[in-house]
Motif scaffolding. Structure first.
Motif, PDB file in Angstrom:
ATOM      1  N   MET A   1       0.843  -1.165   0.000  1.00 32.52           N
ATOM      2  CA  MET A   1       0.000   0.000   0.000  1.00 32.52           C
ATOM      3  C   MET A   1       0.895   1.238   0.000  1.00 32.52           C
ATOM      4  O   MET A   1       1.783   1.386   0.811  1.00 32.52           O
ATOM      5  CB  MET A   1      -0.907  -0.028   1.227  1.00 32.52           C
ATOM      6  CG  MET A   1      -1.759   1.192   1.356  1.00 32.52           C
ATOM      7  SD  MET A   1      -2.730   1.132   2.850  1.00 32.52           S
ATOM      8  CE  MET A   1      -4.320   0.941   2.173  1.00 32.52           C
ATOM      9  N   SER A   2       0.649   2.139  -0.904  1.00 31.12           N
ATOM     10  CA  SER A   2       1.447   3.348  -1.040  1.00 31.12           C
ATOM     11  C   SER A   2       0.529   4.565  -0.998  1.00 31.12           C
ATOM     12  O   SER A   2      -0.565   4.544  -1.549  1.00 31.12           O
ATOM     13  CB  SER A   2       2.191   3.305  -2.375  1.00 31.12           C
ATOM     14  OG  SER A   2       2.833   4.528  -2.590  1.00 31.12           O
ATOM     15  N   SER A   3       1.013   5.591  -0.326  1.00 32.67           N
ATOM     16  CA  SER A   3       0.251   6.834  -0.325  1.00 32.67           C
ATOM     17  C   SER A   3       1.218   7.997  -0.511  1.00 32.67           C
ATOM     18  O   SER A   3       2.342   7.978  -0.030  1.00 32.67           O
ATOM     19  CB  SER A   3      -0.535   6.988   0.978  1.00 32.67           C
ATOM     20  OG  SER A   3       0.354   7.075   2.068  1.00 32.67           O
ATOM     21  N   ASP A   4       0.764   8.978  -1.228  1.00 28.42           N
ATOM     22  CA  ASP A   4       1.576  10.174  -1.454  1.00 28.42           C
ATOM     23  C   ASP A   4       1.283  11.180  -0.353  1.00 28.42           C
ATOM     24  O   ASP A   4       0.142  11.386   0.033  1.00 28.42           O
ATOM     25  CB  ASP A   4       1.261  10.792  -2.813  1.00 28.42           C
ATOM     26  CG  ASP A   4       1.717   9.908  -3.962  1.00 28.42           C
ATOM     27  OD1 ASP A   4       2.687   9.154  -3.763  1.00 28.42           O
ATOM     28  OD2 ASP A   4       1.108   9.989  -5.047  1.00 28.42           O
ATOM     29  N   PHE A   5       2.334  11.795   0.119  1.00 25.79           N
ATOM     30  CA  PHE A   5       2.203  12.781   1.173  1.00 25.79           C
ATOM     31  C   PHE A   5       3.022  14.002   0.777  1.00 25.79           C
ATOM     32  O   PHE A   5       4.204  13.886   0.471  1.00 25.79           O
ATOM     33  CB  PHE A   5       2.714  12.197   2.498  1.00 25.79           C
ATOM     34  CG  PHE A   5       2.554  13.128   3.657  1.00 25.79           C
ATOM     35  CD1 PHE A   5       1.312  13.312   4.248  1.00 25.79           C
ATOM     36  CD2 PHE A   5       3.638  13.818   4.167  1.00 25.79           C
ATOM     37  CE1 PHE A   5       1.161  14.167   5.323  1.00 25.79           C
ATOM     38  CE2 PHE A   5       3.494  14.674   5.238  1.00 25.79           C
ATOM     39  CZ  PHE A   5       2.247  14.848   5.827  1.00 25.79           C
ATOM     40  N   ALA A   6       2.409  15.141   0.751  1.00 27.39           N
ATOM     41  CA  ALA A   6       3.117  16.358   0.357  1.00 27.39           C
ATOM     42  C   ALA A   6       2.703  17.501   1.273  1.00 27.39           C
ATOM     43  O   ALA A   6       1.551  17.598   1.692  1.00 27.39           O
ATOM     44  CB  ALA A   6       2.789  16.713  -1.084  1.00 27.39           C
ATOM     45  N   ILE A   7       3.667  18.336   1.584  1.00 25.26           N
ATOM     46  CA  ILE A   7       3.402  19.525   2.385  1.00 25.26           C
ATOM     47  C   ILE A   7       3.907  20.725   1.600  1.00 25.26           C
ATOM     48  O   ILE A   7       5.052  20.750   1.155  1.00 25.26           O
ATOM     49  CB  ILE A   7       4.121  19.456   3.745  1.00 25.26           C
ATOM     50  CG1 ILE A   7       3.622  18.276   4.566  1.00 25.26           C
ATOM     51  CG2 ILE A   7       3.935  20.745   4.511  1.00 25.26           C
ATOM     52  CD1 ILE A   7       4.369  18.078   5.868  1.00 25.26           C
ATOM     53  N   ASP A   8       3.072  21.706   1.445  1.00 28.22           N
ATOM     54  CA  ASP A   8       3.456  22.931   0.752  1.00 28.22           C
ATOM     55  C   ASP A   8       3.934  23.945   1.797  1.00 28.22           C
ATOM     56  O   ASP A   8       3.153  24.428   2.608  1.00 28.22           O
ATOM     57  CB  ASP A   8       2.267  23.481  -0.030  1.00 28.22           C
ATOM     58  CG  ASP A   8       2.626  24.715  -0.838  1.00 28.22           C
ATOM     59  OD1 ASP A   8       3.804  25.132  -0.813  1.00 28.22           O
ATOM     60  OD2 ASP A   8       1.723  25.262  -1.497  1.00 28.22           O
ATOM     61  N   LEU A   9       5.234  24.245   1.773  1.00 30.73           N
ATOM     62  CA  LEU A   9       5.806  25.173   2.736  1.00 30.73           C
ATOM     63  C   LEU A   9       6.006  26.576   2.168  1.00 30.73           C
ATOM     64  O   LEU A   9       6.676  27.403   2.786  1.00 30.73           O
ATOM     65  CB  LEU A   9       7.150  24.628   3.239  1.00 30.73           C
ATOM     66  CG  LEU A   9       7.077  23.309   4.005  1.00 30.73           C
ATOM     67  CD1 LEU A   9       8.473  22.827   4.328  1.00 30.73           C
ATOM     68  CD2 LEU A   9       6.251  23.467   5.264  1.00 30.73           C
ATOM     69  N   SER A  10       5.424  26.861   1.016  1.00 29.93           N
ATOM     70  CA  SER A  10       5.668  28.156   0.380  1.00 29.93           C
ATOM     71  C   SER A  10       5.172  29.318   1.235  1.00 29.93           C
ATOM     72  O   SER A  10       5.837  30.363   1.314  1.00 29.93           O
ATOM     73  CB  SER A  10       5.080  28.208  -1.020  1.00 29.93           C
ATOM     74  OG  SER A  10       3.713  27.863  -0.998  1.00 29.93           O
ATOM     75  N   ALA A  11       4.045  29.178   1.907  1.00 29.28           N
ATOM     76  CA  ALA A  11       3.557  30.261   2.760  1.00 29.28           C
ATOM     77  C   ALA A  11       4.509  30.473   3.938  1.00 29.28           C
ATOM     78  O   ALA A  11       4.817  31.614   4.312  1.00 29.28           O
ATOM     79  CB  ALA A  11       2.154  29.957   3.264  1.00 29.28           C
ATOM     80  N   HIS A  12       5.001  29.379   4.507  1.00 27.77           N
ATOM     81  CA  HIS A  12       5.948  29.481   5.612  1.00 27.77           C
ATOM     82  C   HIS A  12       7.254  30.130   5.141  1.00 27.77           C
ATOM     83  O   HIS A  12       7.847  30.940   5.858  1.00 27.77           O
ATOM     84  CB  HIS A  12       6.232  28.102   6.210  1.00 27.77           C
ATOM     85  CG  HIS A  12       7.243  28.124   7.302  1.00 27.77           C
ATOM     86  ND1 HIS A  12       6.972  28.654   8.548  1.00 27.77           N
ATOM     87  CD2 HIS A  12       8.533  27.734   7.332  1.00 27.77           C
ATOM     88  CE1 HIS A  12       8.055  28.561   9.297  1.00 27.77           C
ATOM     89  NE2 HIS A  12       9.020  28.011   8.580  1.00 27.77           N
TER      90      HIS A  12
END
Length: 75
Positions: A1-12
């Motif tokens: 089982m695979s899941s994609d995880f992404a965090i957008d840090l552009s605002a930070h």
């Protein structure tokens, strides 16, 4: 089982940059800061005797210190 995880840090990142610019103040001149660093670097390696100059050259050749101009420390 695979899941994609992404965090957008552009605002930070934008907030971080705003804080940095606020900390350095409106009178900060990046060109002057660079010139000051270059002058300090030249002073740091000025007046080396022959043995110190040899060690300095070895460190530059080994990539430990960045090279400068003709590869010699300032007189």
């Amino acid at each position: 089982m695979s899941s994609d995880f992404a965090i957008d840090l552009s605002a930070h990142e934008m907030l971080r940059r705003a804080h940095v610019l606020d900390a350095v103040g409106p009178d900060w001149d990046p060109g002057e800061a660079l010139r000051g660093e270059q002058e300090a670097y030249a002073l740091l390696y000025s007046g080396l005797d022959a043995d110190q100059q040899r060690v300095y050259a070895e460190l530059v050749a080994a990539g430990v210190l960045p090279g400068r101009g003709d590869g010699h420390a300032a007189p």
